[in-house]
Write a protein that holds these residues in place. Structure first.
Motif, PDB file in Angstrom:
ATOM      1  N   SER A 178     -11.218  24.953 -38.218  1.00 35.58           N
ATOM      2  CA  SER A 178     -11.942  24.873 -39.484  1.00 35.58           C
ATOM      3  C   SER A 178     -13.230  25.681 -39.451  1.00 35.58           C
ATOM      4  N   VAL A 179     -13.571  26.224 -40.639  1.00 35.12           N
ATOM      5  CA  VAL A 179     -14.855  26.897 -40.781  1.00 35.12           C
ATOM      6  C   VAL A 179     -15.705  25.990 -41.639  1.00 35.12           C
ATOM      7  N   SER A 237     -20.404  32.050 -40.212  1.00 36.72           N
ATOM      8  CA  SER A 237     -19.991  33.449 -40.426  1.00 36.72           C
ATOM      9  C   SER A 237     -19.473  34.052 -39.121  1.00 36.72           C
ATOM     10  N   ARG A 274     -15.965  32.938 -38.628  1.00 37.38           N
ATOM     11  CA  ARG A 274     -15.098  33.651 -39.581  1.00 37.38           C
ATOM     12  C   ARG A 274     -14.761  35.048 -39.029  1.00 37.38           C
ATOM     13  N   SER A 296     -12.283  34.773 -36.272  1.00 39.16           N
ATOM     14  CA  SER A 296     -10.924  34.523 -36.777  1.00 39.16           C
ATOM     15  C   SER A 296     -10.304  35.835 -37.233  1.00 39.16           C
ATOM     16  N   TYR A 307      -5.630  29.564 -39.822  1.00 34.03           N
ATOM     17  CA  TYR A 307      -6.984  29.683 -40.409  1.00 34.03           C
ATOM     18  C   TYR A 307      -6.937  29.371 -41.896  1.00 34.03           C
ATOM     19  N   GLN A 329      -8.893  27.857 -43.750  1.00 36.75           N
ATOM     20  CA  GLN A 329     -10.193  27.911 -44.428  1.00 36.75           C
ATOM     21  C   GLN A 329     -10.592  29.337 -44.782  1.00 36.75           C
ATOM     22  N   ASP A 330      -9.882  30.285 -44.195  1.00 39.86           N
ATOM     23  CA  ASP A 330     -10.395  31.650 -44.236  1.00 39.86           C
ATOM     24  C   ASP A 330      -9.305  32.621 -44.690  1.00 39.86           C
ATOM     25  N   SER A 331      -9.405  33.107 -45.921  1.00 39.71           N
ATOM     26  CA  SER A 331      -8.353  33.989 -46.447  1.00 39.71           C
ATOM     27  C   SER A 331      -8.432  35.385 -45.824  1.00 39.71           C
ATOM     28  N   LEU A 332      -9.589  35.713 -45.233  1.00 35.39           N
ATOM     29  CA  LEU A 332      -9.770  37.063 -44.670  1.00 35.39           C
ATOM     30  C   LEU A 332      -8.753  37.325 -43.545  1.00 35.39           C
ATOM     31  N   SER A 333      -8.591  36.359 -42.644  1.00 30.45           N
ATOM     32  CA  SER A 333      -7.672  36.547 -41.500  1.00 30.45           C
ATOM     33  C   SER A 333      -6.251  36.780 -41.998  1.00 30.45           C
ATOM     34  N   ARG A 374      -7.063  24.026 -49.142  1.00 31.44           N
ATOM     35  CA  ARG A 374      -8.535  23.990 -49.260  1.00 31.44           C
ATOM     36  C   ARG A 374      -8.952  23.123 -50.438  1.00 31.44           C
TER      37      ARG A 374
END
Ligand code: ADP
Length: 460
Positions: free
Chosen positions: A22-23, A88, A91, A94, A134, A136-140, A188
């Motif tokens: 989790s972030v 950050s 993130r 990740s 991941y 929590q994180d759409s970037l990965s 989320r």
């Protein structure tokens, strides 16, 4: 203490915990081997151990091992260097791990037979796995989706496969990424809703606790006021009990006597006795009614009724101390309040006046009511010593008392002002020019537009 103060100290945003990936908001300094780091090392070991699969797929070769080593090394480096206190930084790590995993996977496919590799068909799975790891994180997930679709198209392109096949595979990877991203977004959302629910529940519980403690506080003040009245109550009840007792003795004597008194005389004694019993019953009923702890809604109250409720009990205290005079015009408009609460306020003021007037000659207490525009005024005045200049500014402070612990709680005026304000009114204290104290209550007339009651819930 205001409700918002309580809320601030009771309801804290809970960190969004969703497992080791989790972030969330900044966490306290992590232990050297936090669950997240341990998991990364475990994954690195898993990546290495799967080399045996490569041997089955492509035979004994150094390249897959080299790629797996690099992949595992990336994970170990990330586990060692990651600063988990910064959201950050987590993130970024990740995203880095996602890029390392995607590039390593492309390399692995390439060295184990390119489009002919068994691993080739797992391309759409990689972005999905990233979404799971991941959420929590759409970037990965996006990064992995882009790299995998470029990778899969590149491999097919180099082998000269038809454009339609290249596009089909790229489309499958992109679709898998979008499905994964959608699932992660829903996850989320659910998580946010759960966190909000938790905060809301905590807020409601805090408000309930506040209301309960408010009621308890008001109740203890009531009991304290009754305690202050105790001696007078005992005296007041003892008087009728004494003459009821002697009347009963007299009646017994007369009934047993050879020459009893006339029937009229006996009837008169019965009448007197009943008056005494009625007096005791009334005092007990007043006290019981006053000490009850009900939640009540404000209603239109005639001030004359409120004053008479309070005066009936206050007389127990005042009758040997001061003369009580009440002047409430019958035409005075009603105010919106809880009758029992308002009577408690007045009783506090009258008991205070009784204390201030104790032992003074010619002591008097006046309760006057009048209307001024859209406001109703109630003045409680006495001809006692008034408020010394150093006491006046502190009168409404909670627990401020000049009476000593056995007599005063220092809550009476503070609570009285709170209650009056709950009914949209004001309570101020001043010294009278001619000597003595004046407590001035002002309420909006019930039904007037200015009559808005703040925080109805606080009455409970
Ligand atoms: P308590 O009665 O328990 O002391 P209150 O909040 O009711 O608490 O009153 C605070 C103080 O205000 C009292 O201790 C007293 O010094 C002063 N006071 C209140 N009413 C009067 C009054 N009518 N005349 C003089 N002093 C008063």
């Amino acid at each position: 203490m205001s409700p918002s103060t309580v809320l601030r100290s009771t309801v804290r945003d809970s960190p969004e915990k969703v497992g080791p990936w989790s972030v969330g908001p900044a966490a306290p300094p992590p232990a050297r081997w936090s669950p997240r780091r341990k998991m990364l090392l475990l994954f690195a070991a898993g990546i290495l151990s799967q080399y045996s699969l490569d041997v089955l797929v492509a035979g004994l070769s150094g390249w897959p091992l080299a790629i797996r080593c690099l992949w595992a090394l990336g994970m170990v480096a990330s586990a060692l260097l990651m600063d988990e206190r910064s959201a950050s930084a987590v993130r970024l790590h990740s995203a880095f791990l996602s890029a390392v995993a995607s590039l390593s996977f492309i390399g692995l496919v390439l060295v184990t037979g390119a489009t002919g590799s068994v691993y080739f068909h797992f391309f759409p799975c990689l972005p999905l796995i990233m979404c799971l790891l991941y959420p929590q994180d759409s970037l990965s997930a996006s990064l992995s989706g882009v790299l995998c679709s470029v990778g899969v198209s590149g491999l097919l392109w180099v082998e000269g496969r038809p454009v339609s096949e290249v596009l089909l595979w790229a489309g499958v990877v992109v679709t898998a990424t979008l499905i994964g991203a959608y699932g992660a977004r829903e996850f989320r959302k659910a998580q946010r809703a759960e966190a909000e629910g938790r905060v809301e529940r905590a807020r409601r519980e805090a408000l309930e606790q506040l209301a309960i403690s408010e009621r308890r506080r008001a109740h203890s003040e009531k009991l304290a006021t009754l305690g202050q009245l105790a001696a007078s109550v005992v005296h007041e009840i003892n008087n009728p009990v004494a003459f009821i007792h002697s009347n009963l003795d007299y009646l017994e004597q007369e009934v047993l006597s050879e020459t009893p008194a006339s029937r009229e005389e006996l009837a008169e004694v019965f009448r007197e006795t009943r008056v005494g019993v009625e007096r005791v019953r009334q005092i007990v009923a007043d006290l019981r009614g006053f000490s009850r702890m009900d939640a009540e809604e404000p209603t239109e109250c005639a001030l004359a009724d409120v004053v008479s409720d309070a005066a009936r009990i206050a007389r127990l205290r005042l009758q040997h101390v001061a003369r009580l005079e009440v002047d409430i015009p019958a035409e005075l408009p009603p105010v919106l309040a809880v009758r029992r609460r308002l009577a408690q306020v007045l009783l506090n003021l009258l008991v205070n006046a009784g204390d201030a007037l104790e032992g003074r000659r010619g002591a008097e207490v006046h309760i006057r009511g009048r209307q001024e525009g859209a406001r109703v005024l109630l003045l409680v005045e006495d001809n006692g010593p008034g408020f010394p200049p150093d006491v006046l500014p502190r009168l409404f402070e909670t627990f401020f008392t000049t009476k000593g612990p056995e007599k005063g709680t220092g809550l009476g005026l503070a609570l009285s002002r709170e209650m009056v304000e709950q009914f949209g009114g004001t309570l101020v204290a001043e010294n009278r020019a001619e000597g003595g104290a004046r407590l001035r209550l002002e309420f909006p007339v019930s039904g007037c537009p200015s009559n808005s009651l703040p925080e109805q819930a606080a009455f409970r």
